[in-house]
Motif scaffolding. Sequence first.
Motif, mmCIF file in Angstrom:
data_model
loop_
_atom_site.group_PDB
_atom_site.id
_atom_site.type_symbol
_atom_site.label_atom_id
_atom_site.label_comp_id
_atom_site.label_asym_id
_atom_site.label_seq_id
_atom_site.Cartn_x
_atom_site.Cartn_y
_atom_site.Cartn_z
ATOM 1 N N ASP A 100 -8.788 -12.314 -2.094
ATOM 2 C CA ASP A 100 -10.310 -12.201 -2.368
ATOM 3 C C ASP A 100 -10.498 -11.219 -1.342
ATOM 4 O O ASP A 100 -11.555 -10.590 -1.763
ATOM 5 N N ILE A 101 -10.501 -11.482 -0.126
ATOM 6 C CA ILE A 101 -10.877 -10.733 0.903
ATOM 7 C C ILE A 101 -10.197 -9.257 0.870
ATOM 8 O O ILE A 101 -10.976 -8.275 0.905
ATOM 9 N N ARG A 102 -9.143 -9.185 0.451
ATOM 10 C CA ARG A 102 -8.363 -7.988 0.326
ATOM 11 C C ARG A 102 -8.973 -7.128 -0.731
ATOM 12 O O ARG A 102 -9.351 -5.839 -0.439
ATOM 13 N N ASP A 103 -9.298 -7.663 -1.910
ATOM 14 C CA ASP A 103 -10.002 -7.247 -3.068
ATOM 15 C C ASP A 103 -11.284 -6.599 -2.510
ATOM 16 O O ASP A 103 -11.804 -5.580 -2.741
ATOM 17 N N PHE A 104 -12.122 -7.464 -1.905
ATOM 18 C CA PHE A 104 -13.516 -7.232 -1.457
ATOM 19 C C PHE A 104 -13.373 -5.818 -0.478
ATOM 20 O O PHE A 104 -14.120 -5.084 -0.657
ATOM 21 N N GLU A 154 -9.732 6.262 0.439
ATOM 22 C CA GLU A 154 -8.338 5.877 -0.301
ATOM 23 C C GLU A 154 -7.674 4.568 0.505
ATOM 24 O O GLU A 154 -7.442 4.612 1.804
ATOM 25 N N VAL A 155 -7.707 3.660 -0.486
ATOM 26 C CA VAL A 155 -7.162 2.345 -0.066
ATOM 27 C C VAL A 155 -5.770 1.794 -0.322
ATOM 28 O O VAL A 155 -5.473 1.867 -1.557
ATOM 29 N N THR A 156 -5.009 1.420 0.789
ATOM 30 C CA THR A 156 -3.721 0.974 0.298
ATOM 31 C C THR A 156 -3.631 -0.633 0.841
ATOM 32 O O THR A 156 -3.624 -0.681 2.029
ATOM 33 N N PRO A 157 -3.856 -1.549 -0.172
ATOM 34 C CA PRO A 157 -3.772 -3.026 0.315
ATOM 35 C C PRO A 157 -2.177 -3.436 0.167
ATOM 36 O O PRO A 157 -1.542 -3.191 -0.560
ATOM 37 N N ILE A 175 -6.409 -4.540 9.852
ATOM 38 C CA ILE A 175 -5.424 -5.598 9.775
ATOM 39 C C ILE A 175 -5.932 -7.026 10.099
ATOM 40 O O ILE A 175 -6.615 -7.318 10.875
ATOM 41 N N ASP A 176 -5.602 -8.148 9.650
ATOM 42 C CA ASP A 176 -5.907 -9.527 9.645
ATOM 43 C C ASP A 176 -5.030 -9.892 10.821
ATOM 44 O O ASP A 176 -3.961 -9.416 10.896
#
Length: 136
Positions: free
Chosen positions: A12-16, A27-30, A51-52
């Motif tokens: 959820d946090i990654r998507d946010f 440009e995002v690479t999750p 990064i977490d």
Amino acid sequence: MARILVAEDDADIRDFLAVVLTGAGHEVTPVADGAEVLTRLAFPPPSMVLIDLHMPGLSGLDALKQIRTVPAWGKVPVVFLTASGATDDMVRARTLGAQGYLVKPIRSADLLAKIRVVLEDRSLIWLDDITQSRSA
């Protein structure tokens, strides 16, 4: 526009983060863990890594240690986004070569402002990060 590699184990946090950053034109690479960061750094290299700190498998700090051993990745700015506001964690991140440290939860505007500062000037005033985490 920057290419930002986002490593966060919480989907959820990654998507946010992806929505906020792409909405700002990046440009995002999750990716979901530190090990995946290392496989994604090669081609093309990102403008920065968000990064977490605490992730299963390879932690953010361990990933940063490995990033800093590869000369081609040495100048890629790394910013931590984590729930840990512990000063010791911030000092360890800075000692290992991170350019910033943001404590969750974070507002979209604050995230984008910090990313802009890091991309424009990689030298950050870390006292701001520590002070903000203590007042949150």
